[in-house]
Design an enzyme around this catalytic site. Structure first.
Site, mmCIF file in Angstrom:
data_model
loop_
_atom_site.group_PDB
_atom_site.id
_atom_site.type_symbol
_atom_site.label_atom_id
_atom_site.label_comp_id
_atom_site.label_asym_id
_atom_site.label_seq_id
_atom_site.Cartn_x
_atom_site.Cartn_y
_atom_site.Cartn_z
ATOM 1 N N ARG A 89 37.114 33.703 50.540
ATOM 2 C CA ARG A 89 37.776 32.426 50.936
ATOM 3 C C ARG A 89 38.685 33.059 51.862
ATOM 4 N NH1 ARG A 89 39.409 27.441 47.576
ATOM 5 N NH2 ARG A 89 41.091 29.009 46.649
ATOM 6 N N ASP A 108 46.980 27.218 40.475
ATOM 7 C CA ASP A 108 47.042 27.888 41.672
ATOM 8 C C ASP A 108 47.760 26.971 42.684
ATOM 9 O OD1 ASP A 108 45.408 26.134 42.523
ATOM 10 O OD2 ASP A 108 43.632 27.518 42.992
#
Length: 567
Positions: free
Chosen positions: A182, A468
């Site tokens: 990603r 996160d």
């Protein structure tokens, strides 16, 4: 803070380093390192520069369109399905067939591109490891370049890690997860690499360097002739998917590989994108392997989209789960859309982490994970996400028990009942109460996450969850929303209204709690005070910043000047 060009911090005098061999128009301002030089080769940088030059105007236009959409929402408009692309939504097209190498994606593990994490994740027993340059990584020069080195070694099958503290050497098993990567979102710059006098686009650096070095060995060893495979974050509109499709075609042409070799899953993690799912798949139809419910960012995006709508205030973040009507509708429509177009519909993140010192609490957490995964597999999802290797067996068991030997549910779970989902279903205001505990948790998590991010960690275990950037963003925007509209904390019987003064007191008290939890030494050495300033400023700003990380990025950029050092 003293800042240089583009608002990035000026640095003090440094010794003269050897320099990278760069093509014309490219300037590397990150620290020189021999390992990094093997990634930042002249030809790899030339490829990145070509991508930047070809697509920068398209990227700028897409980001301007985001601003224009935000202006409309702030003036009272609601996102919805685009009448102009009804023919795409109603058409009977399908995406290219799913490559056999990734037909089975029942359980995927995600995490930053750190060396030990990469090995443990590939060995975890998951079908896929999504190696993250985005929300789980603090994008310092060291982290990004070491990440590229780690992935190159992983694709080559040579990656090892010697943990001297534990006297243990980590290496790959014979059977490993398939690797997806990603890159960062369109909005993030890479201030250590300048192309034609301006910072490079972060995602093109991440994608370009990884693809250039790894496409050939990956296709041979992991992709059975396909790949590399990617996850694409933060999109708001199909025009952004079209740029990615063009980037992929350009990369395939450069590499001399078949069109449609590269495959990507798009995270549906912004509210505007849920109305564009068919269009996004259509733009990427030769390169798509589906969509994913990026549910934490999706909640963040709900607040951000409706920042000027005081009638759409969220309850405590712990209450905004997949059983809320707008979240269930989003998941159901995603499954129907993906299966109608012949690709994977991936479920959301289980953020729990094992609680080693409390077996009863650990079992309770695992039971929550199993329940969530059972809901996903029964709804028709083809696979799911977990943040920790310790969750993989539980997730695998639930999906195997309900899917048997089938690699996916693309043909079996059509979800035609979801055809009736409306704009109102997707926008329904979540129900629940707001409490002082909710405000405190947001503040405590937000400050600790930013402190970790500033010191190089983008994936942080806090209170038995892996946090996160997405979960930190929920904390930030929810606090901002509650302060801006002076909401009443109606869930604990106090009837207190949130104000800047109340928030300041909460910050002070939560900073004291953080210090007592982490210990005086760690608190002193960590960047908790700087993080507190950033987080507090963002929560009380008159206008909501689009991304927390854009503001904080200035604090982690270390540019090394070229040429003789000036005293």
């Amino acid at each position: 803070m003293d800042t240089g060009t583009y608002g990035y911090p000026k640095q003090g005098v440094k010794k003269i380093d050897p320099s990278y061999d760069v093509p014309e128009g490219v300037d590397i301002r990150g620290r020189y390192d021999e390992e990094f030089a093997k990634i930042l080769t002249k030809d790899a940088l030339k490829f990145v520069a070509e991508l930047q030059r070809e697509f920068r105007s398209h990227i700028r236009y897409a980001l301007e369109c985001r601003k224009e959409a935000k202006r409309r929402y702030n003036e009272g408009a609601l996102p919805g399905f685009d009448p102009a692309t009804r023919y795409i939504r109603e058409g009977e097209w399908v995406c290219a067939p799913v490559p056999p190498a990734v037909a089975d994606r029942k359980v995927e593990i995600t995490g930053p591109v750190e060396r030990k994490m990469v090995i443990n994740a590939l060995n975890s027993g998951a079908k896929v490891f999504m190696a993250d340059f985005e929300d789980a990584l603090s994008p310092s020069w060291e982290n990004l370049m070491r990440g590229q080195v780690n992935l190159k070694d992983a694709v080559a099958g040579t990656i090892t890690f010697n943990d001297k503290a534990r006297n243990k050497v980590y290496k790959l098993n014979d059977q490993t997860a398939k690797l997806f990567v990603r890159p960062r979102g369109w909005h993030l710059p890479e201030a250590h690499i300048f192309i034609d006098g301006e910072p490079a686009t972060g995602c093109l650096v991440d994608f370009g360097l990884y693809f250039y070095h790894n496409h050939a060995p990956f296709r041979q060893t992991q992709g059975a002739g396909f790949g590399p495979f990617f996850y694409l974050p933060k999109m708001e509109h199909s025009r952004e998917a079209k740029i990615w499709n063009n980037v992929f075609e350009r990369a395939e042409k450069m590499a001399g590989i078949e069109r449609g070799s590269i495959r990507a899953t798009v995270l549906i993690e912004t509210l505007p994108a849920v109305f564009q799912m068919n269009e996004i798949l259509y733009e990427l139809r030769d390169h798509s392997v589906g969509l994913n419910c990026g549910r934490w960012d999706y909640i963040f995006s709900y607040v951000k989209t409706f920042q000027a709508h005081p009638d759409r205030l969220l309850p405590d973040r712990v209450l905004v789960g997949m059983t809320q009507h707008f979240m269930k509708s989003y998941s159901d429509l995603l499954i129907r859309t993906c299966h109608r177009r012949g690709v994977h519909a991936m479920g959301g993140m289980a953020a729990q982490i094992p609680i080693r010192d409390d077996p009863a609490a650990n079992e309770a957490a695992l039971e929550l994970v199993r329940k969530d995964k059972l809901r996903e597999v029964k709804a028709g999802h083809d696979g799911t996400w977990a943040a920790h290797p310790g969750l993989i067996p539980a997730c695998v068991e639930v999906f195997n028990n309900n899917m048997g030997n089938a690699p996916n549910q693309i043909k079996d779970a059509k979800r035609d009942d979801a055809a009736s989902i409306t704009e109102e279903d997707l926008l329904q205001i979540p129900r629940g109460v707001r409490t002082m505990d909710g405000l405190r948790l947001n503040t405590r998590v937000g400050i600790q996450y930013v402190a970790a991010w500033l010191t190089g960690s983008g994936s942080v275990p806090l209170y038995n969850l892996m946090e996160d950037a997405a979960t930190a963003e929920i904390s930030r925007v929810q606090n901002w929303q509650w302060i801006k509209y002076g909401v009443e904390l109606d869930g604990d019987g106090l009837g207190v209204r949130v104000s800047k003064e109340l928030f300041s007191r909460v910050v002070e008290e939560e900073m004291a709690r953080i210090e007592s939890e982490v210990g005086k030494d760690k608190f002193k050495k960590g960047m908790y005070k700087e993080a507190c300033k950033i987080f507090k400023r963002q929560c009380t700003a008159p206008t909501l910043d689009d991304f927390l990380t854009l503001d904080a990025y200035n604090y982690i950029v270390i540019q090394h000047p070229k040429g003789p050092a000036k005293l």
